[in-house]
Design an enzyme around this catalytic site. Structure first.
Site, PDB file in Angstrom:
ATOM      1  N   ASP A   1      -3.918   7.210   4.244  1.00 35.46           N
ATOM      2  CA  ASP A   1      -2.861   6.388   4.832  1.00 35.46           C
ATOM      3  C   ASP A   1      -3.402   5.229   5.666  1.00 35.46           C
ATOM      4  O   ASP A   1      -2.828   4.145   5.651  1.00 35.46           O
ATOM      5  CB  ASP A   1      -1.961   7.266   5.700  1.00 35.46           C
TER       6      ASP A   1
ATOM      7  N   LYS B   1      -2.183  -9.678  11.444  1.00 34.91           N
ATOM      8  CA  LYS B   1      -2.262  -9.782  12.896  1.00 34.91           C
ATOM      9  C   LYS B   1      -3.114 -10.983  13.292  1.00 34.91           C
ATOM     10  O   LYS B   1      -4.180 -11.219  12.722  1.00 34.91           O
ATOM     11  CB  LYS B   1      -2.868  -8.508  13.490  1.00 34.91           C
TER      12      LYS B   1
ATOM     13  N   LYS C   1       0.861  -1.184   0.000  1.00 31.80           N
ATOM     14  CA  LYS C   1       0.000   0.000   0.000  1.00 31.80           C
ATOM     15  C   LYS C   1       0.905   1.245   0.000  1.00 31.80           C
ATOM     16  O   LYS C   1       2.080   1.139   0.377  1.00 31.80           O
ATOM     17  CB  LYS C   1      -0.920  -0.013   1.214  1.00 31.80           C
TER      18      LYS C   1
ATOM     19  N   LYS D   1      -2.444  10.585  14.602  1.00 26.20           N
ATOM     20  CA  LYS D   1      -1.063  10.600  15.084  1.00 26.20           C
ATOM     21  C   LYS D   1      -0.963  11.530  16.285  1.00 26.20           C
ATOM     22  O   LYS D   1      -1.766  12.430  16.468  1.00 26.20           O
ATOM     23  CB  LYS D   1      -0.119  11.058  13.968  1.00 26.20           C
TER      24      LYS D   1
ATOM     25  N   HIS E   1      -0.625  -5.051   5.950  1.00 27.17           N
ATOM     26  CA  HIS E   1      -0.012  -5.789   7.057  1.00 27.17           C
ATOM     27  C   HIS E   1      -0.943  -5.924   8.263  1.00 27.17           C
ATOM     28  O   HIS E   1      -0.761  -6.817   9.089  1.00 27.17           O
ATOM     29  CB  HIS E   1       1.318  -5.147   7.459  1.00 27.17           C
TER      30      HIS E   1
ATOM     31  N   HIS F   1      -6.455   0.069   5.942  1.00 21.95           N
ATOM     32  CA  HIS F   1      -6.425  -0.718   7.169  1.00 21.95           C
ATOM     33  C   HIS F   1      -7.788  -0.798   7.853  1.00 21.95           C
ATOM     34  O   HIS F   1      -8.313  -1.885   8.120  1.00 21.95           O
ATOM     35  CB  HIS F   1      -5.426  -0.121   8.170  1.00 21.95           C
TER      36      HIS F   1
ATOM     37  N   GLU G   1      -1.902   6.339  17.167  1.00 22.26           N
ATOM     38  CA  GLU G   1      -0.448   6.326  17.254  1.00 22.26           C
ATOM     39  C   GLU G   1       0.015   7.480  18.140  1.00 22.26           C
ATOM     40  O   GLU G   1      -0.595   8.552  18.132  1.00 22.26           O
ATOM     41  CB  GLU G   1       0.178   6.478  15.865  1.00 22.26           C
TER      42      GLU G   1
END
Length: 483
Positions: free
Chosen positions: A238, A185, A151, A339, A181, A243, A219
């Site tokens: 992003d 998990k 991605k 973030k 990714h 995700h 994050e």
């Protein structure tokens, strides 16, 4: 999805000297190859623009593995046995250098022609690499050939469609692995088992028993060394579009007819197709200012190196999503990411409805918390189920307690997400990878927000985001889970 063996192969990494390859891919391959004893049947060929030779690449890779915590002596021996390097000019379409090197490796090590091409490159270089592979004839071989694309897969629906069409010029869908990714998990993979193997939960998994669902990816870090990419992308592109949308699809999907890759991906697509239009008022954008995280001062986003001083790029997004189907009609799904937030975590909170009538008047206003299932994706993978109990003694008081399960306690250290996904690539299992129609449908969903997004509201670093995000969820009588 049954256990499969990994065939002998050549694993080609474009962008092999970059951070993704050195910090994520090669450590994951190191673990995977050693555990499966594939040292004699797997060759890793790094591809890059710099002419550092086999020895230079092996030295760099040994250092990266040592920094990842592996023994330097063992890592060095492994690199000498498994690692190779080839400089390639991607602008030279159809260049025979790469195909010749792969053929030499296959002949020397008696490999049958199985090949994986992993694009660990900046997205603008994807088309050049794909054309180079295809025009060199490397998209077909005597064995299997697979292409792994990182991605972000496009910047919007148009660019994602263009990239898909270019890939389909050389590859068929079963050869293509669009990697996310998050889907590697263990907790994410276990969502399907958790739902469909436990009738206690699946029977409650609908609008009659669930009041809302909250999916958070928070994050504490800022943009770090990604400012050049991030300032042109933002949090919606992003994290949300890929995700969190994938997590949403897994939470909301119907039981698949079969537990196989295409059946699962078909049901995920149906969820995306059922999402109602996303209007500007259904989203809140934010950008962090100065603050404090873990006792350390944090600068604002606009003060980050490489960020424009007047940037309006969002570092936070909260979105209210509705799914217009029989199971979920009327149940709001809230997605948020940011973030420089108060804690690092990714989790799914399933909030069940409150009892229709409260009988416990003497408990002080009869405030009963809804039952809640919290699925933690990171950092502590596992599940927690919250419920109310009576405290001992008088007067009558209610208290919320929880049952919990942690993967680390039950199984010890879990494999990294990339290790899981790379094994699936090498065994040809596409279940945890995103299909072309999923990608393009997801981009179409968020197009209205990308085209007409509002200016970001400011929030202090170390907080849980802008106040406007609280107002967004309060409209439905909900509140964010920030503990």
């Amino acid at each position: 999805m049954a256990d499969k063996t990994i065939d002998p192969h050549v694993f080609v990494i474009f962008g092999a000297t970059g951070d993704l390859a050195q910090k994520k891919l090669i450590p994951a391959l190191y673990e995977l190859i050693r555990q499966a004893h594939l040292e004699k049947t797997c060759r890793i060929l790094g591809v890059g623009s710099k002419d550092i030779g086999d020895d230079g690449f092996r030295k760099k890779t040994t250092e990266a593995l040592t920094q990842a915590g592996f023994s330097k002596a063992e890592a060095g021996a492994w690199c000498s046995a498994c690692i190779h390097y080839q400089p390639v000019d991607l602008s030279s379409a159809g260049n025979a250098v790469l195909s010749s090197r792969i053929a030499d490796l296959e002949k020397t090590y008696r490999l049958p022609g199985n090949r994986t091409f992993y694009l660990a490159l900046p997205p603008p270089l994807f088309p050049d690499a794909i054309r180079h592979i295809g025009d060199s004839g490397l998209n077909r071989s005597h064995g299997w050939t697979r292409l792994v694309v990182e991605k972000p897969f496009g910047r919007d629906g148009a660019t994602a469609g263009d990239l898909n069409r270019l890939i389909f010029k050389y590859f068929d869908e079963p050869q293509i692995f669009r990697i996310d990714h998050y889907l590697g998990k263990e907790t994410v993979q276990n969502l399907l088992v958790f739902r469909f193997a436990n009738t206690i939960f699946e029977s409650l998994w609908n609008r009659d028993r669930i009041g809302s669902v909250e999916i958070t990816a928070a994050e504490t870090i800022g943009v770090e060394d990604r400012a050049r990419y991030y300032d042109g992308a933002g949090a919606l592109r992003d994290i949300i579009q890929n995700h969190l949308t994938q997590l949403l699809a897994l939470v909301a999907m119907e039981p698949p007819a079969l537990f196989d890759p295409e059946s699962i991906r078909n049901e995920k697509l149906k969820v995306l197709q059922s999402i109602g239009p996303l209007e500007p008022e259904s989203a809140v954008f934010g950008q962090y200012t100065t603050g404090e995280i873990d006792g350390h001062a944090a600068r604002s986003y606009r003060e980050e190196p490489g960020v424009r001083a007047d940037s309006i790029t969002e570092t936070y997004v909260a979105i209210r999503v509705r799914i217009d189907n029989w199971r979920w009609q009327g149940v709001p799904f809230f997605l948020r990411t940011g973030k420089r937030l108060a804690r690092r975590l990714t989790r799914i909170a399933v909030n069940f409805r409150r009892p229709p009538v409260c009988m416990f008047k003497s408990s002080g206003g009869c405030r009963i918390e809804p039952n809640r299932l919290v699925i933690s994706v990171q950092p502590d993978e596992g599940f927690r189920l919250f419920f109310d109990i009576k405290e001992p003694g008088e007067p009558l008081r209610l208290r919320t307690e929880d049952l919990r399960f942690r993967y680390a306690e039950a199984f010890g250290k879990l494999p990294e997400a990339y290790q899981t996904l790379l094994r699936d690539v090498l065994t040809g299992d596409p279940t945890l990878f995103v299909r072309s129609d999923e990608v393009e449908t997801s981009w179409r969903l968020y197009a209205p927000l990308l085209e007409k997004r509002s200016l970001p509201s400011f929030y202090q670093a170390g907080s849980w985001g802008p106040a406007e995000a609280d107002a967004l969820i309060v409209r439905d009588g909900q509140s964010w889970l920030n503990t």
